[in-house]
Scaffold this motif. Structure first.
Motif, short mmCIF file in Angstrom:
data_model
loop_
_atom_site.label_atom_id
_atom_site.label_comp_id
_atom_site.label_asym_id
_atom_site.label_seq_id
_atom_site.Cartn_x
_atom_site.Cartn_y
_atom_site.Cartn_z
N GLU A 273 45.57 -25.35 -25.39
CA GLU A 273 46.11 -26.04 -24.22
C GLU A 273 47.51 -25.49 -23.94
O GLU A 273 48.25 -25.21 -24.86
CB GLU A 273 46.18 -27.53 -24.51
CG GLU A 273 46.61 -28.38 -23.34
CD GLU A 273 46.61 -29.87 -23.70
OE1 GLU A 273 45.75 -30.60 -23.19
OE2 GLU A 273 47.47 -30.28 -24.49
N ALA B 129 51.17 -26.11 -22.03
CA ALA B 129 52.05 -27.11 -21.42
C ALA B 129 53.34 -26.46 -20.97
O ALA B 129 53.86 -25.57 -21.64
CB ALA B 129 52.36 -28.22 -22.44
N LYS C 119 48.59 -37.10 -29.14
CA LYS C 119 48.97 -35.78 -29.66
C LYS C 119 50.16 -35.94 -30.57
O LYS C 119 50.76 -37.01 -30.67
CB LYS C 119 49.39 -34.84 -28.51
CG LYS C 119 48.32 -34.57 -27.48
CD LYS C 119 48.84 -33.63 -26.40
CE LYS C 119 48.02 -33.83 -25.14
NZ LYS C 119 48.30 -32.89 -24.09
N ARG D 204 45.52 -33.53 -31.29
CA ARG D 204 46.03 -32.24 -30.84
C ARG D 204 47.49 -32.08 -31.24
O ARG D 204 48.25 -33.05 -31.20
CB ARG D 204 45.87 -32.14 -29.32
CG ARG D 204 45.93 -30.75 -28.78
CD ARG D 204 45.62 -30.73 -27.31
NE ARG D 204 44.24 -30.40 -26.97
CZ ARG D 204 43.74 -29.17 -26.96
NH1 ARG D 204 44.48 -28.15 -27.29
NH2 ARG D 204 42.49 -28.96 -26.61
N GLU E 180 53.62 -25.11 -26.04
CA GLU E 180 54.61 -25.55 -25.05
C GLU E 180 55.54 -24.39 -24.72
O GLU E 180 56.19 -23.85 -25.61
CB GLU E 180 55.42 -26.74 -25.59
CG GLU E 180 54.57 -27.96 -25.84
CD GLU E 180 55.38 -29.22 -26.10
OE1 GLU E 180 56.63 -29.16 -26.09
OE2 GLU E 180 54.76 -30.29 -26.31
N THR F 273 48.25 -27.08 -28.78
CA THR F 273 48.89 -26.97 -27.47
C THR F 273 50.10 -26.07 -27.65
O THR F 273 50.83 -26.22 -28.62
CB THR F 273 49.36 -28.35 -26.97
OG1 THR F 273 48.24 -29.20 -26.81
CG2 THR F 273 50.09 -28.24 -25.63
N ALA G 197 51.07 -29.99 -30.66
CA ALA G 197 51.82 -29.10 -29.77
C ALA G 197 52.89 -28.35 -30.54
O ALA G 197 53.61 -28.95 -31.34
CB ALA G 197 52.45 -29.90 -28.63
#
Ligand code: C2E
Ligand code: MG
Ligand code: MG
Ligand code: MG
Length: 281
Positions: free
Chosen positions: A175, A177, A57, A114, A149, A147, A116
């Motif tokens: 996603e 996190a 990522k 991916r 976060e 992603t 983030a």
């Protein structure tokens, strides 16, 4: 009449804490100008398998290229932007920036992993955050690539408000996190029911690994907890070889840190993406 508060010619001179409001005002206008003048930039840090360095990522990290001060790091303006609400505009800019960069890399035939992005608590609390984010990533072809976060405290506070947003994002393939895990407060029962796929172990724990038994035990426990809950652990702040070796030994799937790759501008990342996209012989 306060004589001390009046200067010569009767001009009022502030006495108590004079700079605060002025500084806040100028900081807001400087951030606003930075946005319109294109002074924000994204740097990209690899997230890799600590066992073999494979790129899994990227994390997009904002920088402010201030013509007077040089590169300004997010710790110097994100909290301020969060307080004043300007973070919403920064957040929009970050998503657009990620989308544009991913599109540019793809035009060059690079395989993009991916990505983030960091989302601040205030952004997450907005009722329309999910809808706006999904619209932005839909327009830019980022669905299934992103992603989000969020910090532990943002994730744990106000579940009535944030849970529907997280569910909405999760359902769309985003996603989720938890950033800086372990540094704040987490309810494990809540963690279990939230749509969270990744736990990022706060880098303060890595610092003492493996010689200091307490942080080392915490890192080990979070790796095991992640795996038991079907989540992916990411160790943050890996700076030394002995930390990397420890993570491999404990089966930590992913790691991030200066040893494994510093945050760099998009151009500097090109060779790494090109190498990662090439099948190994
Ligand atoms: P974070 O999300 O936990 O990001 C990781 C931070 O650790 C980054 O700092 C990164 O440069 C730094 N780091 C990475 N590897 C190492 C290492 O081995 N050792 C040490 N000492 N540090 C390492 P950075 O870029 O200064 O960002 C600081 C924080 O600012 C981020 O922490 C994140 O909370 C926030 N931030 C950054 N970009 C954004 C953004 O676009 N939006 C929002 N809302 N927040 C952001
Ligand atoms: Mg993966
Ligand atoms: Mg982060
Ligand atoms: Mg972090």
């Amino acid at each position: 009449y306060d004589a001390k508060a009046a200067g010569r010619n009767g001009v009022t001179v502030y006495t108590g804490d004079p700079h605060e409001p002025l500084e806040r005002l100028s900081m807001t206008s400087r951030l606003r100008k930075a946005l319109t003048r294109g002074e924000f930039a994204l740097h990209w840090q690899p997230v890799v398998d600590p066992a073999d360095g494979t790129l899994h990522k990227l994390e997009a990290l904002i920088r402010w290229e201030d013509p007077f001060r040089g590169l300004v790091m997010p710790d110097e303006f994100i909290a301020f932007a969060e307080e004043t609400g300007f973070i919403d505009r920064i957040g929009d800019w970050v998503l657009a920036g990620v989308g544009d960069q991913v599109a540019a890399w793809r035009r060059d035939g690079l395989v993009v992993p991916r990505v983030a992005v960091n989302v601040s608590p205030r952004q997450l609390r907005r009722p329309d955050f999910g809808r706006r984010l999904l619209q932005a990533i839909g327009e830019r072809g980022l669905a299934g690539l992103l992603t989000v976060e969020i910090t532990e405290s943002a994730a744990m506070a106000d579940p009535m408000r944030t849970d529907p947003v997280l569910q909405e994002l999760f359902a769309a393939g985003v996603e989720i996190a938890i950033d800086d895990f372990g540094a704040g407060y987490s309810s494990l029962s809540r963690l279990r029911t939230m749509p969270v796929q990744v736990l990022k172990i706060d880098r303060s724990f890595l610092r003492g690994v493996p010689e200091d038994p307490e942080p080392t035990a915490i890192v080990t426990a979070v790796i095991e907890l992640s795996s038991a809950l079907g989540m992916e652990a990411v160790a943050e702040g890996v700076e030394h070889e002995h930390q990397r070796a420890f993570l491999v030994q404990r089966g930590c799937p992913l790691a991030q840190g200066f040893l494994l790759g510093e945050p760099v501008p998009a151009e500097a990342l090109r060779p790494l993406l090109a190498a990662a996209g090439t099948p190994r012989p």
